[in-house]
Design a protein around this motif. Structure first.
Motif, PDB file in Angstrom:
ATOM      1  N   PRO A   1      46.184 -62.042 -93.103  1.00 21.18           N
ATOM      2  CA  PRO A   1      45.673 -61.837 -94.469  1.00 21.18           C
ATOM      3  C   PRO A   1      46.761 -61.571 -95.517  1.00 21.18           C
ATOM      4  O   PRO A   1      46.525 -61.793 -96.712  1.00 21.18           O
ATOM      5  N   ASN A   2      47.945 -61.137 -95.089  1.00 22.49           N
ATOM      6  CA  ASN A   2      48.995 -60.861 -96.078  1.00 22.49           C
ATOM      7  C   ASN A   2      49.924 -62.051 -96.331  1.00 22.49           C
ATOM      8  O   ASN A   2      50.821 -61.974 -97.166  1.00 22.49           O
ATOM      9  N   ALA A   3      49.706 -63.110 -95.586  1.00 21.14           N
ATOM     10  CA  ALA A   3      50.628 -64.242 -95.704  1.00 21.14           C
ATOM     11  C   ALA A   3      50.306 -65.111 -96.922  1.00 21.14           C
ATOM     12  O   ALA A   3      49.150 -65.239 -97.322  1.00 21.14           O
ATOM     13  N   LYS A   4      51.364 -65.680 -97.517  1.00 24.44           N
ATOM     14  CA  LYS A   4      51.195 -66.648 -98.613  1.00 24.44           C
ATOM     15  C   LYS A   4      51.056 -68.032 -98.002  1.00 24.44           C
ATOM     16  O   LYS A   4      51.781 -68.366 -97.048  1.00 24.44           O
ATOM     17  N   VAL A   5      50.164 -68.834 -98.571  1.00 27.46           N
ATOM     18  CA  VAL A   5      49.970 -70.196 -98.065  1.00 27.46           C
ATOM     19  C   VAL A   5      50.743 -71.170 -98.971  1.00 27.46           C
ATOM     20  O   VAL A   5      50.517 -71.216-100.177  1.00 27.46           O
ATOM     21  N   LEU A   6      51.670 -71.925 -98.359  1.00 24.92           N
ATOM     22  CA  LEU A   6      52.490 -72.875 -99.114  1.00 24.92           C
ATOM     23  C   LEU A   6      52.175 -74.283 -98.597  1.00 24.92           C
ATOM     24  O   LEU A   6      52.285 -74.539 -97.395  1.00 24.92           O
ATOM     25  N   ALA A   7      51.771 -75.175 -99.507  1.00 22.56           N
ATOM     26  CA  ALA A   7      51.296 -76.500 -99.064  1.00 22.56           C
ATOM     27  C   ALA A   7      51.990 -77.633 -99.808  1.00 22.56           C
ATOM     28  O   ALA A   7      52.397 -77.490-100.967  1.00 22.56           O
ATOM     29  N   HIS A   8      52.105 -78.768 -99.117  1.00 18.71           N
ATOM     30  CA  HIS A   8      52.662 -79.981 -99.725  1.00 18.71           C
ATOM     31  C   HIS A   8      51.526 -80.717-100.451  1.00 18.71           C
ATOM     32  O   HIS A   8      50.399 -80.754 -99.941  1.00 18.71           O
ATOM     33  N   PRO A   9      51.812 -81.329-101.622  1.00 21.95           N
ATOM     34  CA  PRO A   9      50.721 -82.000-102.360  1.00 21.95           C
ATOM     35  C   PRO A   9      50.186 -83.269-101.692  1.00 21.95           C
ATOM     36  O   PRO A   9      49.233 -83.869-102.207  1.00 21.95           O
ATOM     37  N   GLU A  10      50.766 -83.692-100.562  1.00 17.75           N
ATOM     38  CA  GLU A  10      50.170 -84.793 -99.805  1.00 17.75           C
ATOM     39  C   GLU A  10      48.935 -84.327 -99.023  1.00 17.75           C
ATOM     40  O   GLU A  10      48.203 -85.141 -98.465  1.00 17.75           O
ATOM     41  N   CYS A  11      48.730 -83.019 -98.956  1.00 14.26           N
ATOM     42  CA  CYS A  11      47.545 -82.506 -98.258  1.00 14.26           C
ATOM     43  C   CYS A  11      46.278 -82.854 -99.054  1.00 14.26           C
ATOM     44  O   CYS A  11      46.320 -83.046-100.273  1.00 14.26           O
TER      45      CYS A  11
END
Ligand code: 13P
Ligand code: SF4
Length: 302
Positions: free
Chosen positions: A189-199
């Motif tokens: 729950p404390n983690a930041k979610v980092l995503a690529h815009p190809e998702c």
């Protein structure tokens, strides 16, 4: 230093070669690479280098782009199997048909496309500058290819440009589902979610940060947070975990791997330099047109 690494370094010096490596490569490639980064960074480096030979540890379109930017240099791709499955979703005929269906609208191509496809487009972009590129055009409507998800993400960021997208996608990034993010957030729950815009856009909506591979790395490095869920290819997690041991990087799910990026081994790099294989060439007429849209992008990305 292992034998093969030493031999590659010697050969590199003898032949005045540089090795460019995308950050999805097997991490051991970094031991011999001169530059490691995302597509934009590597195309800038290919444009600037005064080496005689460029060995591209990446996928085919990246080596093709390097050749077009440095036509007098020998550009080598250590394994010819390294294509991009998204780039292969559109060819010259299909880009012409797509444009004919939507006449008189400027066309932006993601750098993940072949030289032939680029030669039919007005402007190129990478995932790190796509929003800036489209904004710089000052258009109300554009066509975007081949990645429908990157195109839709750009549209959502800008809000005032209609982006009509070609139905291409990255099979690696589309393995990531919204439920994977929801489950990972519940577990960490404390983690930041980092995503690529190809998702997929439903995945991207759940992320705290969306950016290119090096954008994701920069965010994680500069953040005061300690735990990150990474929604892109495993190479990013491998590099961050190696270099920032006081932080925790969690790959969103197992096997988010681009198989084509992983072809190159150290032995392949050595063979490429030794035998000067496999040389990438681009038809000069295609290159003349394609390089214009790449140059326009590089001009606004300085
Ligand atoms: P970057 O622009 O982040 O390097 O992405 C390239 C790529 O192929 C991602 O799948
Ligand atoms: Fe192409 Fe996807 Fe691999 Fe990137 S991760 S090179 S878009 S197939």
């Amino acid at each position: 230093m292992s034998d093969i690494i030493e031999k590659i370094k010697e050969l590199k010096q003898k032949k005045n070669a540089v090795i460019l490596a995308h950050c999805y490569q097997n991490v051991e490639i970094d031991e011999v690479a001169d530059f490691v980064g995302d597509s934009l960074y590597l195309s800038q480096k290919a444009n600037e280098t005064d080496a005689d030979i460029i060995v591209f540890a990446g996928v085919y379109f990246m080596a093709q782009t390097a050749k077009m930017l440095s036509p007098d240099k020998k550009v080598l791709l250590p394994r010819l199997e390294s294509g991009c499955r998204m780039a292969d979703m559109i060819d010259l005929k299909q880009v012409r048909e797509f444009k004919a269906q939507h006449p008189n609208i400027p066309t932006v191509c993601y750098i993940n496309s072949t030289a032939e496809v680029k030669s039919e487009c007005d402007m190129c972009c990478t995932s790190s500058n796509a929003v800036k590129v489209v904004k710089s055009m000052g258009e109300k409507e554009i066509l975007f290819l081949p990645d429908t998800y990157l195109g839709k993400w750009v549209e959502a960021q800008l809000g005032d440009v209609k982006v009509t997208t070609y139905p291409g996608f990255c099979p690696t990034h589309l393995q990531i589902k919204p439920k994977d993010i929801i489950e990972a957030k519940a577990k960490y729950p404390n983690a930041k979610v980092l995503a690529h815009p190809e998702c997929h856009q439903e995945v991207v909506k759940l992320a705290d940060y969306v950016g290119s591979t090096t954008g994701i790395m920069k965010y994680a490095i500069e953040s005061d947070e300690k735990q990150f869920i990474i929604a892109t290819e495993k190479g990013v997690v491998d590099r961050l975990s190696r270099d920032y041991v006081d932080k925790e990087f969690i790959l969103i799910k197992e096997n988010i791997i681009c198989p084509n990026m992983k072809w190159h081994s150290l032995q392949d790099i050595y063979d490429a330099l030794d035998k000067e294989q496999y040389e990438i060439t681009v038809d000069s007429e295609i290159s003349k047109k394609a390089v214009q849209c790449i140059d326009r992008m590089l001009q606004i990305s300085k």
